[in-house]
Design an enzyme around this catalytic site. Structure first.
Site, PDB file in Angstrom:
ATOM      1  N   SER A  47       0.735  -1.173  -0.126  1.00 57.60           N
ATOM      2  CA  SER A  47      -0.059   0.058   0.082  1.00 57.60           C
ATOM      3  C   SER A  47       0.844   1.503   0.040  1.00 57.60           C
ATOM      4  O   SER A  47       0.333   2.306  -0.169  1.00 57.60           O
ATOM      5  CB  SER A  47      -0.989   0.021   1.150  1.00 57.60           C
ATOM      6  OG  SER A  47      -1.685  -1.198   1.120  1.00 57.60           O
ATOM      7  N   GLY A 224      -4.248  -2.325  -0.973  1.00 54.00           N
ATOM      8  CA  GLY A 224      -3.400  -2.049  -2.077  1.00 54.00           C
ATOM      9  C   GLY A 224      -3.235  -0.522  -2.183  1.00 54.00           C
ATOM     10  O   GLY A 224      -3.819   0.461  -1.353  1.00 54.00           O
ATOM     11  N   GLY A 226      -2.760   3.646  -4.076  1.00 54.05           N
ATOM     12  CA  GLY A 226      -3.465   4.487  -4.999  1.00 54.05           C
ATOM     13  C   GLY A 226      -4.925   4.555  -4.836  1.00 54.05           C
ATOM     14  O   GLY A 226      -5.445   4.344  -3.911  1.00 54.05           O
ATOM     15  N   CYS A 251      -9.487  -2.580   3.404  1.00 52.69           N
ATOM     16  CA  CYS A 251      -8.826  -0.901   3.042  1.00 52.69           C
ATOM     17  C   CYS A 251      -9.224  -0.739   1.683  1.00 52.69           C
ATOM     18  O   CYS A 251     -10.331  -0.234   1.380  1.00 52.69           O
ATOM     19  CB  CYS A 251      -7.447  -1.210   3.228  1.00 52.69           C
ATOM     20  SG  CYS A 251      -6.441   0.366   3.347  1.00 52.69           S
ATOM     21  N   GLN A 255     -12.948   0.233  -0.472  1.00 55.32           N
ATOM     22  CA  GLN A 255     -13.288   1.284  -1.241  1.00 55.32           C
ATOM     23  C   GLN A 255     -13.587   0.872  -2.727  1.00 55.32           C
ATOM     24  O   GLN A 255     -14.650   1.535  -3.287  1.00 55.32           O
ATOM     25  CB  GLN A 255     -12.160   2.118  -1.611  1.00 55.32           C
ATOM     26  CG  GLN A 255     -11.542   2.940  -0.308  1.00 55.32           C
ATOM     27  CD  GLN A 255     -10.075   3.405  -0.401  1.00 55.32           C
ATOM     28  OE1 GLN A 255      -9.334   3.294  -1.494  1.00 55.32           O
ATOM     29  NE2 GLN A 255      -9.518   3.350   0.894  1.00 55.32           N
ATOM     30  N   ASN A 293      -3.510   2.402   6.806  1.00 50.84           N
ATOM     31  CA  ASN A 293      -2.714   2.888   5.879  1.00 50.84           C
ATOM     32  C   ASN A 293      -3.487   3.164   4.584  1.00 50.84           C
ATOM     33  O   ASN A 293      -3.496   2.406   3.567  1.00 50.84           O
ATOM     34  CB  ASN A 293      -1.768   1.891   5.402  1.00 50.84           C
ATOM     35  CG  ASN A 293      -0.632   2.351   4.514  1.00 50.84           C
ATOM     36  OD1 ASN A 293      -0.608   3.312   4.063  1.00 50.84           O
ATOM     37  ND2 ASN A 293       0.048   1.572   3.867  1.00 50.84           N
ATOM     38  N   GLY A 295      -5.111   6.696   1.921  1.00 54.97           N
ATOM     39  CA  GLY A 295      -5.161   7.996   1.709  1.00 54.97           C
ATOM     40  C   GLY A 295      -6.477   8.141   0.924  1.00 54.97           C
ATOM     41  O   GLY A 295      -6.631   9.595   0.572  1.00 54.97           O
ATOM     42  N   HIS A 336      -6.781  -2.362   8.847  1.00 54.18           N
ATOM     43  CA  HIS A 336      -6.211  -3.572   8.566  1.00 54.18           C
ATOM     44  C   HIS A 336      -6.168  -4.649   9.879  1.00 54.18           C
ATOM     45  O   HIS A 336      -5.307  -4.502  10.684  1.00 54.18           O
ATOM     46  CB  HIS A 336      -4.784  -3.170   8.321  1.00 54.18           C
ATOM     47  CG  HIS A 336      -4.155  -2.834   6.951  1.00 54.18           C
ATOM     48  ND1 HIS A 336      -4.100  -3.681   5.999  1.00 54.18           N
ATOM     49  CD2 HIS A 336      -4.353  -1.348   6.497  1.00 54.18           C
ATOM     50  CE1 HIS A 336      -3.786  -2.700   4.839  1.00 54.18           C
ATOM     51  NE2 HIS A 336      -4.018  -1.455   5.301  1.00 54.18           N
ATOM     52  N   GLU A 338      -5.566  -7.653   9.911  1.00 54.81           N
ATOM     53  CA  GLU A 338      -4.338  -8.540   9.971  1.00 54.81           C
ATOM     54  C   GLU A 338      -3.192  -7.743  10.840  1.00 54.81           C
ATOM     55  O   GLU A 338      -2.154  -8.548  11.016  1.00 54.81           O
ATOM     56  CB  GLU A 338      -3.885  -8.867   8.539  1.00 54.81           C
ATOM     57  CG  GLU A 338      -3.103  -8.000   8.069  1.00 54.81           C
ATOM     58  CD  GLU A 338      -3.963  -6.725   7.394  1.00 54.81           C
ATOM     59  OE1 GLU A 338      -3.292  -5.712   7.127  1.00 54.81           O
ATOM     60  OE2 GLU A 338      -5.079  -6.972   7.287  1.00 54.81           O
TER      61      GLU A 338
END
Length: 360
Positions: A47, A224, A226, A251, A255, A293, A295, A336, A338
Site C-alpha cells: 500500500s 493495496g 493508490g 482497506c 473502497q 494505511n 489516503g 487492517h 491482520e
C-alpha cells in the site's frame, strides 16, 4: 562518513540531511505514519507503493530487520525519511541494518530531518509530492522532479504490486478463498491459512468467469496502493460476483466494494497511517484500536440511497471504517485487521469471514 541527502517538496521546500541506504534519486508522495514500531512491515506493505514514507517516531532501525516481518517480497515504498537512523541494532532475529535493507532494494533514505516539523507541515497543507536524492543533484533539478511528477491519482500503482499469475496455497483445505490481489499483505494471507482455508491469489484483472473456474467459496478484495477508481476490473468483479459469493474487503477493498455499489470516494488531506486509530462499531458501541494505511476513503454522504450501510466509524474524523450490504453477504473494513504492524483488536473479523463462508 557523512554524505548529504536532500528532500524537495512541491511547495518549494528543500530539506537537507544525511544519506543512508541506496545512492539514487526517487520521487513519490510524502506521507507520515505514527507507529512507534513496524518500519519493516510498513516499508514492505504494498500500500506504500508510490509514496516516500516518514515515520513520526524519531528513532528508526533500532531492532534491525528480519525477513520474518516482511509483508511482501521486498520494500515497496519509494524512500524513507527519519529523524535518526540506528546503525547498531539489537534484536535476536535481526539479519541486517535498516540501511543495508534499503540498499538491498535500491531505496534511498535521509536522516537528520526534523520529522515533527515536516509532519506538522503535511497535516497543515496535506500530503505533498516530493523528490529524495542521496546522490549529487542541483536543488532546482530536484525541485522540478518533485513538482512535475504525476499525482498519485494518475498512476496505476496496483499493476506494480499484484501477482501476474495465480498463486495456490493450502490446496487440500475444505474451503477456498480467491484473493483478488490489489497489493495483498502476507499477514492477511496467513490469517486465512491459520484458519485452515485454502487460498488462490489472482491478479485483479482476472475476469469473473476465470475466478469462478477456481471454485471459490468466497472472495477477498485485498488492500493495496493508490486511487481505487483506477482499479476498474476489481470494481466490475464485485458487481458481477456479489450475488454469487460472500465478499470481504480490506482497506482498498472497502473502497472498491463501495464504488461497485454506487458510493463515491475522495482523497483525504493526509490520510490515516499508523497503528493507533480508534474505530467505533455503530451497532455494539465497542471501540477498537486499529492499524491503518490509506489516503482515500468513502464519502459517507454518498452511501445514502445505496444498498450498503456504514457500520463502523473513525472516532477522530468520523470517516467510514466498515460497510455492509443490506441483503448480500458482502462486507468490508477500512483498517487492517491482520495488523503487521499494529494491534490485534480486530483479528476476529477473519473468523467472521470464515463463518459467513461456511453458512453460505
Amino acid at each position: 562518513m557523512f554524505k548529504e541527502a536532500k528532500l524537495a517538496l512541491e511547495d518549494g521546500t528543500i530539506l537537507r540531511g544525511e544519506a543512508f541506504g541506496f545512492e539514487t534519486v526517487t520521487t513519490g508522495e510524502v506521507v507520515f505514519a505514527t507507529g512507534m514500531t513496524g518500519y519493516v512491515e510498513s516499508l514492505t506493505d504494498p500500500s506504500y507503493k508510490g509514496q516516500i514514507l516518514m515515520p513520526t517516531y524519531p528513532l528508526q532501525g533500532n531492532y534491525g530487520v528480519s525477513e520474518e516481518w516482511y509483508q511482501s517480497d521486498g520494500i515497496k515504498a519509494e524512500g524513507l525519511i527519519v529523524r535518526e537512523e540506528c546503525r547498531a541494532p539489537s534484536h535476536e532475529l535481526s539479519q541486517k541494518t535498516l540501511s543495508e535493507f534499503l540498499e538491498e532494494y535500491r531505496i534511498p533514505g535521509i536522516s537528520g530531518i526534523d520529522t515533527r516539523a515536516l509532519t506538522i507541515k503535511i497535516r497543515d497543507k496535506g500530503a505533498m509530492k516530493g523528490a529524495l536524492a542521496t546522490e549529487e543533484i542541483d536543488d532546482e533539478e530536484l525541485l522540478e522532479l518533485a513538482v512535475n511528477q504525476p499525482d498519485i491519482t494518475e498512476i496505476d500503482l496496483v499493476d506494480k504490486v499484484c501477482v501476474k499469475e495465480p498463486v495456490f496455497m493450502n490446496e487440500d483445505a475444505g474451503r477456498r478463498v480467491v484473493i483478488v490481489d490489489c497489493g495483498i499483505k502476507r499477514n492477511s494471507i496467513n490469517a486465512l491459512l491459520r484458519r485452515d482455508v485454502g487460498v488462490v491469489i489472482v491478479p485483479y484483472t482476472m475476469e469473473p468467469e476465470e475466478i469462478m473456474d477456481h471454485d471459490p467459496d468466497a472472495l477477498l478484495i485485498s488492500s493495496g496502493p493508490g486511487d481505487p477508481t483506477r482499479v476498474r476490473e476489481a470494481i466490475e468483479t464485485v458487481k458481477r460476483l456479489s450475488s454469487h459469493l460472500p465478499i470481504f474487503g480490506i482497506c482498498l477493498g472497502q473502497q472498491i466494494i463501495s464504488l461497485a455499489f454506487g458510493a463515491r470516494i475522495y482523497k483525504m488531506k493526509f490520510g490515516h497511517r499508523g497503528v493507533n486509530q480508534p474505530v467505533k462499531d455503530l451497532r455494539t458501541g465497542e471501540v477498537s484500536i486499529t492499524s491503518q494505511n490509506h489516503g482515500f476513503t468513502v464519502d459517507p454522504s454518498s452511501v445514502e440511497g445505496t444498498d450498503i450501510e456504514i457500520t463502523q466509524m473513525n472516532l477522530n474524523d468520523k470517516t467510514p471504517e466498515a460497510i455492509e450490504h443490506r441483503e448480500l453477504p458482502v462486507f468490508s473494513v477500512q483498517y487492517h485487521p491482520e495488523a503487521g504492524p499494529g494491534p490485534h483488536d480486530t483479528d476476529s473479523i477473519f473468523d467472521r469471514f470464515v463463518n459467513v463462508m461456511k453458512e453460505y
